[in-house]
Design an enzyme around this catalytic site. Structure first.
Site, PDB file in Angstrom:
ATOM      1  NE  ARG A   1     -49.363 -31.954  12.139  1.00 25.80           N
ATOM      2  CZ  ARG A   1     -49.054 -33.232  12.391  1.00 25.80           C
ATOM      3  NH1 ARG A   1     -49.843 -34.199  11.985  1.00 25.80           N
ATOM      4  NH2 ARG A   1     -47.971 -33.527  13.082  1.00 25.80           N
TER       5      ARG A   1
ATOM      6  CG  HIS B   1     -42.798 -32.326  12.912  1.00 22.70           C
ATOM      7  ND1 HIS B   1     -43.534 -31.638  13.847  1.00 22.70           N
ATOM      8  CD2 HIS B   1     -43.295 -33.600  12.899  1.00 22.70           C
ATOM      9  CE1 HIS B   1     -44.440 -32.465  14.370  1.00 22.70           C
ATOM     10  NE2 HIS B   1     -44.318 -33.641  13.817  1.00 22.70           N
TER      11      HIS B   1
ATOM     12  CD  GLN C   1     -41.588 -36.561  15.926  1.00 24.47           C
ATOM     13  OE1 GLN C   1     -42.797 -36.538  15.800  1.00 24.47           O
ATOM     14  NE2 GLN C   1     -40.984 -37.450  16.710  1.00 24.47           N
TER      15      GLN C   1
ATOM     16  CG  ASP D   1     -41.085 -39.184   8.152  1.00 20.08           C
ATOM     17  OD1 ASP D   1     -42.128 -39.792   8.457  1.00 20.08           O
ATOM     18  OD2 ASP D   1     -41.074 -37.972   7.836  1.00 20.08           O
TER      19      ASP D   1
ATOM     20  CB  CYS E   1     -41.488 -38.746  13.378  1.00 16.94           C
ATOM     21  SG  CYS E   1     -41.804 -38.953  11.611  1.00 16.94           S
TER      22      CYS E   1
ATOM     23  NE  ARG F   1     -44.221 -34.326  18.808  1.00 18.68           N
ATOM     24  CZ  ARG F   1     -45.099 -34.276  17.799  1.00 18.68           C
ATOM     25  NH1 ARG F   1     -45.232 -35.316  16.998  1.00 18.68           N
ATOM     26  NH2 ARG F   1     -45.808 -33.179  17.563  1.00 18.68           N
TER      27      ARG F   1
HETATM   28  N1   CP Z   1     -45.252 -37.611  14.566  1.00 18.30           N
HETATM   29  C1   CP Z   1     -46.382 -36.888  14.397  1.00 18.30           C
HETATM   30  O1   CP Z   1     -46.365 -35.667  14.292  1.00 18.30           O
HETATM   31  O2   CP Z   1     -47.528 -37.628  14.398  1.00 18.30           O
HETATM   32  P1   CP Z   1     -48.995 -37.105  14.021  1.00 18.30           P
HETATM   33  O3   CP Z   1     -48.985 -36.789  12.560  1.00 18.30           O
HETATM   34  O4   CP Z   1     -49.898 -38.255  14.360  1.00 18.30           O
HETATM   35  O5   CP Z   1     -49.290 -35.887  14.853  1.00 18.30           O
HETATM   36  N1  NVA Z   2     -42.953 -36.284   7.048  1.00 18.33           N
HETATM   37  C1  NVA Z   2     -44.220 -36.658   7.639  1.00 18.33           C
HETATM   38  C2  NVA Z   2     -44.157 -36.497   9.136  1.00 18.33           C
HETATM   39  C3  NVA Z   2     -45.421 -36.886   9.854  1.00 18.33           C
HETATM   40  C4  NVA Z   2     -45.335 -36.652  11.331  1.00 18.33           C
HETATM   41  C5  NVA Z   2     -45.333 -35.817   7.031  1.00 18.33           C
HETATM   42  O1  NVA Z   2     -45.133 -34.608   6.868  1.00 18.33           O
HETATM   43  O2  NVA Z   2     -46.391 -36.372   6.731  1.00 18.33           O
END
Ligand code: CP
Ligand code: NVA
Length: 309
Positions: free
Chosen positions: A108, A135, A138, A227, A267, A295
Site C-alpha cells: 500500500r 484499489h 477492494q 467513500d 469501502c 476483502r
Molecule cells: N477499505 C480499506 O482498504 O480499508 P483500510 O484502509 O482499513 O485497509
Molecule cells: N479513497 C480512500 C480509500 C480508503 C480505503 C483513501 O485512499 O484513503
C-alpha cells in the site's frame, strides 16, 4: 485454474473478464472452506508474504494477514516506519531483497509509480493494496459482495457518489472488462482521471456515465456506493472538501430516490455525518460489513491466482 496472466495484481483491467470471474468463483469456494470447520486446505503452507504499508490500514492489513495465515502461510507486516521504501532504501532494492525472502509482496503506497517499480524489480508476484490511483482488491471484494446480494453484476447499475478517487478508478477499470452500468457523480474539479474515463468509454464494454447530479444519478440504482471525501494524503483538505461536497452526501433522502431495492456500499473507513449519514450505514440494506469481510476472501483468491495455485 485460471489462465496465466501477468505475475502481479496491480489493475483489474490487466485481466480479462473470464479471469476476473473465475477469481471470484474461486473466492466463493475458498470462502466456503474457511466458513466450514475444514482447516485442512493449506495452499500457502511454507510460504511467506511481505506486506508493505506506507499508509494506515485496518481492513487491508488484517484481511491479508488473516487470510494468508488461515490458508497456511505467514505474513510479515512492514509499517510506514519500517522499510521506508523510497526514502531509507530505493524501491528497486526493496523489491529485489524481499523477493529473496518472500513468495509474494503486498504493498500500500502513495504514488502509483511506486507499485509499478516494485512489480518491475520484484521476481515474485506483487499485489496492490491501494495506491493514490487505484484499489483493485477492494473492487474485487465489492463485486463478490454484489454477486452474493444482487445475484450478478452484469446488467446492474452501480452509482458512486463523491470524490473521483482511487476507488472510482478501479470501478472504471473493471467496467473496461466486465459489462455493467457504472455512474460516478462528482462535483466539478473532482471527477475521476480523464484518461481512465476515456479508456473505459473507449473499451465499449459497459455503460459509463460521469455526472454532477447525484439525485438524478441514483435513480434505479442497484448499488449506491460512497467513500471519504478526503483520501489518505489529502486530510489537510478535509475542511475545504466538506464545503465542496455538501450536495454529495449519501443520506436517507438520496437513498429514497435510489429506490427500495438499492443496497448501500462503502469501502470504509467511513466518516458518519460527512459523506454518509449514520442512518444509511446502519440501515438493513447497507452491506458494508459483508463487503469488508469479502476483502479477505477476494484477496485469498487473488493470491492463489498470482501464485499459480
Ligand atoms: N477499505 C480499506 O482498504 O480499508 P483500510 O484502509 O482499513 O485497509
Ligand atoms: N479513497 C480512500 C480509500 C480508503 C480505503 C483513501 O485512499 O484513503
Amino acid at each position: 485454474k485460471t489462465k496465466a496472466g501477468p505475475k502481479d495484481f496491480l489493475h483489474i483491467d490487466d485481466f480479462d473478464k473470464d479471469t476476473i470471474l473465475s477469481i471470484l468463483d474461486r473466492a466463493k469456494e475458498v470462502k466456503a472452506k474457511i466458513k466450514s470447520e475444514d482447516r485442512t486446505y493449506l495452499p500457502f503452507k511454507g510460504k511467506t508474504m511481505a506486506m508493505i504499508f506506507a499508509k494506515p490500514s485496518m481492513r487491508t492489513r488484517v484481511s491479508f494477514e488473516t487470510g494468508f495465515h488461515l490458508l497456511g502461510g505467514h505474513a510479515i507486516y512492514l509499517g510506514p516506519d519500517d522499510i521506508q521504501m523510497g526514502k531509507r532504501e530505493e524501491t528497486r532494492d526493496v523489491a529485489r531483497v524481499l523477493s529473496r525472502y518472500n513468495d509474494i509482496i503486498m504493498a500500500r503506497v502513495f504514488a502509483h509509480q511506486d507499485i509499478l517499480d516494485l512489480a518491475k524489480y520484484a521476481s515474485v508476484p506483487v499485489v496492490n493494496g491501494l495506491t493514490d490511483y487505484n484499489h483493485p482488491c477492494q473492487i474485487m471484494a465489492d463485486v463478490l459482495t454484489i454477486i452474493e446480494h444482487v445475484g450478478q453484476l452484469e446488467g446492474k447499475k452501480v452509482v458512486y457518489v463523491g470524490d473521483g478517487n482511487n476507488i472510482v478508478h478501479s470501478w472504471l477499470l473493471l467496467a473496461s472488462v466486465v459489462p455493467f452500468h457504472f455512474v460516478c457523480a462528482s462535483p466539478t474539479g473532482y471527477e475521476p482521471d480523464a484518461r481512465t474515463t476515456k479508456r473505459a468509454l473507449k473499451a465499449g464494454v459497459s455503460k459509463i456515465e460521469i455526472t454532477k447530479d447525484p439525485k438524478e444519478a441514483v435513480k434505479g440504482a442497484d448499488v449506491v456506493y460512497s467513500d471519504v471525501w478526503a483520501s489518505m494524503g489529502q486530510k489537510e483538505e478535509a475542511e475545504y472538501r466538506r464545503q465542496v461536497f455538501q450536495e454529495f452526501q449519501v443520506n436517507e433522502e438520496l437513498m429514497e430516490l435510489a429506490g427500495p431495492n438499492a443496497y448501500f456500499m462503502h469501502c470504509l473507513p467511513a466518516e458518519r455525518g460527512v459523506e454518509v449519514t449514520n442512518g444509511v450505514i446502519e440501515a438493513p440494506n447497507s452491506i458494508v460489513f459483508p463487503q469488508a469481510e469479502n476483502r479477505m476472501h477476494a484477496q485469498n483468491a487473488i493470491m492463489l491466482h498470482v501464485l499459480g495455485l
